[in-house]
Design an enzyme around this catalytic site. Structure first.
Site, PDB file in Angstrom:
ATOM      1  N   HIS A  80       0.484  -1.374   0.340  1.00 32.12           N
ATOM      2  CA  HIS A  80       0.059   0.305   0.140  1.00 32.12           C
ATOM      3  C   HIS A  80       0.757   1.436  -0.117  1.00 32.12           C
ATOM      4  O   HIS A  80       0.655   1.953  -0.409  1.00 32.12           O
ATOM      5  CB  HIS A  80      -0.863   0.063   1.383  1.00 32.12           C
ATOM      6  CG  HIS A  80      -2.039   1.441   1.895  1.00 32.12           C
ATOM      7  ND1 HIS A  80      -1.480   2.429   2.702  1.00 32.12           N
ATOM      8  CD2 HIS A  80      -2.667   1.735   0.416  1.00 32.12           C
ATOM      9  CE1 HIS A  80      -2.226   3.394   2.322  1.00 32.12           C
ATOM     10  NE2 HIS A  80      -3.057   2.903   1.115  1.00 32.12           N
ATOM     11  N   GLU A  83       2.162   2.002  -3.629  1.00 29.74           N
ATOM     12  CA  GLU A  83       0.523   2.600  -4.095  1.00 29.74           C
ATOM     13  C   GLU A  83       1.035   3.840  -4.465  1.00 29.74           C
ATOM     14  O   GLU A  83       0.502   4.385  -5.365  1.00 29.74           O
ATOM     15  CB  GLU A  83      -0.825   1.857  -3.595  1.00 29.74           C
ATOM     16  CG  GLU A  83      -1.170   2.474  -4.628  1.00 29.74           C
ATOM     17  CD  GLU A  83      -3.236   2.956  -3.687  1.00 29.74           C
ATOM     18  OE1 GLU A  83      -3.295   3.701  -3.985  1.00 29.74           O
ATOM     19  OE2 GLU A  83      -3.285   2.062  -2.869  1.00 29.74           O
ATOM     20  N   HIS A  84       0.995   4.404  -3.111  1.00 30.35           N
ATOM     21  CA  HIS A  84       0.942   6.235  -2.752  1.00 30.35           C
ATOM     22  C   HIS A  84       2.265   6.871  -3.310  1.00 30.35           C
ATOM     23  O   HIS A  84       2.409   7.405  -3.987  1.00 30.35           O
ATOM     24  CB  HIS A  84       1.597   6.071  -1.385  1.00 30.35           C
ATOM     25  CG  HIS A  84       0.016   7.011  -0.256  1.00 30.35           C
ATOM     26  ND1 HIS A  84      -0.486   7.561  -0.145  1.00 30.35           N
ATOM     27  CD2 HIS A  84      -0.198   5.409  -0.564  1.00 30.35           C
ATOM     28  CE1 HIS A  84      -1.733   7.221   0.702  1.00 30.35           C
ATOM     29  NE2 HIS A  84      -1.877   6.021   0.625  1.00 30.35           N
ATOM     30  N   GLU A 160      -3.248   8.089   8.083  1.00 32.57           N
ATOM     31  CA  GLU A 160      -4.604   7.498   6.916  1.00 32.57           C
ATOM     32  C   GLU A 160      -4.372   5.965   8.024  1.00 32.57           C
ATOM     33  O   GLU A 160      -6.498   6.701   7.781  1.00 32.57           O
ATOM     34  CB  GLU A 160      -3.974   6.777   5.842  1.00 32.57           C
ATOM     35  CG  GLU A 160      -5.715   6.324   4.842  1.00 32.57           C
ATOM     36  CD  GLU A 160      -4.571   5.398   3.412  1.00 32.57           C
ATOM     37  OE1 GLU A 160      -5.623   5.183   3.301  1.00 32.57           O
ATOM     38  OE2 GLU A 160      -3.721   6.098   3.266  1.00 32.57           O
TER      39      GLU A 160
END
Length: 456
Positions: A80, A83-84, A160
């Site tokens: 993840h 992905e950023h 997040e």
């Protein structure tokens, strides 16, 4: 419906995808199916083209066959995290240039990470397709990953996690249930990662992950919309075709889940919880791991038991007994490894979680012992298949279905043959699936309760 229940019913899709598994929804496209083309570039990148001329737009997706379940031990969240990082500067373009180019033509873009894959997508006018490919091909190999970028984005992800998980009781319970349901399989680790491991991710981790997985031979390009195969082939050769093939990756063989022989419960009480709820989950085969017909039977079991207002759970608990405000079931069929089947409900005011849970368990047991009628099964098949046909009206949903299926070991033939396999499922197969897998002594039940309540 709680956030946990909502995830159980419509998960990936994150995704984005149709109820049940992602395989079915494209399946009934008989006439248009012949137009779907797939081919492989010389560097190993698979390409799928799904023409749809109804509107002058195109959805361009790149799927990488790596997700959170592929992460090294102690590095949870790196998939993840990366992905950023893919939205940062490259050797060719400054940070934000890709987003600005898409906004300038009225398009949209985003990305998502799941257990088994990571995907990036843009929806733009057809004339911009070549530009989208150029941007995506560039960031596949040319990211600039310096320490400042890593630290800044790591802080974003930690925030997040605080907002979406740590401050949300239903998400906290979801993590605890997953960690209890899966005793050995990496699906037990949250996609976003554990906080203490995210905090330690660094530039070396990012570079290792990038060099290992972000290669054309580990990627699938799916293009759906107002395009033709030859145009896509030419544009893909011009952009992605220039990238060097990476080392061949070993098979995605993960730890095997041991046989489960106990009933486990997880209870979270929190002052922020307004309404109580429960979910019971079991480990079951997916479309990729099940024997022929098993996943299809589980899909139909999910539909009959808890697939909407006509399902047994809804009719019995919500309509007839009026003891629940919602009730349903889910089957996450499109996973690389075994998956989960869940039953969930929320009690109506004045009714206990225990009473609602007992009623839901009784409905599951009724199918396991008495089966379903032929008429009930036929209606479920028609309803299930018909409901998925609506996905054809969204080219992004079509692209998602093909990408997710291919990224989890499926084939285009699996998609096109799905309706026939569903129609062949017998009532005895549905009964067998319920009896074999929905065993209370091999389940995990999660209770989400207000601070003043207890489960029993």
């Amino acid at each position: 419906m709680t956030m946990l229940a909502a995830r159980l019913r419509s998960w990936f899709v994150v995704l984005v995808l149709a109820a049940g598994s992602v395989v079915p929804a494209a399946a009934e496209q008989k006439a248009g199916q012949a137009d779907i083309t797939d081919f492989t570039l010389a560097n190993g990148m698979q390409v799928v083209v799904i023409p749809d001329r109804r509107a002058p737009i195109v959805t361009h997706m790149v799927w990488y066959k790596v997700g959170s379940a592929d992460e090294p031990p102690g590095k949870s969240g790196i998939a993840h995290f990366f992905e950023h990082l893919m939205f940062k500067a490259t050797k060719t373009y400054p940070e934000g240039a890709f987003d600005k180019a898409i906004a300038a033509i009225g398009g949209s873009n985003n990305a998502f990470t799941s257990y088994d894959y990571t995907a990036f997508y843009e929806t733009v006018p057809p004339a911009a397709l070549g530009e989208m490919m150029a941007f995506e091909a560039d960031r596949m190999r040319n990211l600039i990953l310096d320490d400042k970028t890593i630290v800044t984005e790591r802080d974003v992800i930690l925030e997040e996690r605080r907002a979406r998980v740590d401050n949300d009781p239903s998400s906290l319970l979801e993590e605890e249930v997953d960690a209890t349901l899966w005793q050995n399989q990496p699906y037990r680790i949250p996609v976003i990662g554990w906080k203490q491991e995210i905090e330690k991710l660094d530039r070396a981790d990012a570079l290792t992950f990038y060099d290992h997985y972000y290669r054309p031979n580990n990627a699938i390009l799916v293009v759906a919309g107002d395009v033709d195969a030859e145009t896509v082939r030419a544009l893909a050769q011009k952009s992605y075709g220039k990238l060097e093939r990476g080392p061949d990756l070993p098979p995605r063989i993960r730890p095997v889940e041991p046989e489960q022989n106990s009933r486990r419960t997880v209870t979270l009480t929190d002052a922020r919880v307004g309404e109580p709820s429960f979910s019971t989950q079991w480990v079951v085969p997916s479309y990729h791991t099940g024997k022929p017909g098993e996943a299809e039977a589980l899909d139909l079991l999910s539909e009959i038991l808890g697939g909407g207002p006509r399902s047994r759970l809804y009719q019995e608990l919500v309509v007839r007994k009026k003891i629940a405000t919602s009730a349903g079931a889910s089957f996450q069929g499109n996973m690389l490894d075994d998956t989960n089947f869940a039953v969930y409900a929320e009690p109506r005011d004045g009714n206990s979680v225990a009473d609602v849970e007992a009623a839901a368990n009784a409905e599951a047991a009724r199918i396991a012992t008495g089966g379903v009628t032929e008429e009930e099964l036929d209606r479920a098949k028609d309803r299930f298949i018909r409901s998925t046909v609506f996905a054809r009206d969204r080219q992004d949903a079509m692209a998602n279905m093909y990408g997710a299926t291919l990224a989890t070991g499926g084939t285009i033939e699996d998609i096109t043959g799905w309706p026939d396999r569903i129609r062949k499922v017998t009532a005895e197969q549905v009964k067998t699936a319920a009896a074999r897998y929905l065993v209370p002594d091999r389940s995990v039940t999660g209770y989400l309760l207000p601070k003043t309540q207890v489960a029993n």
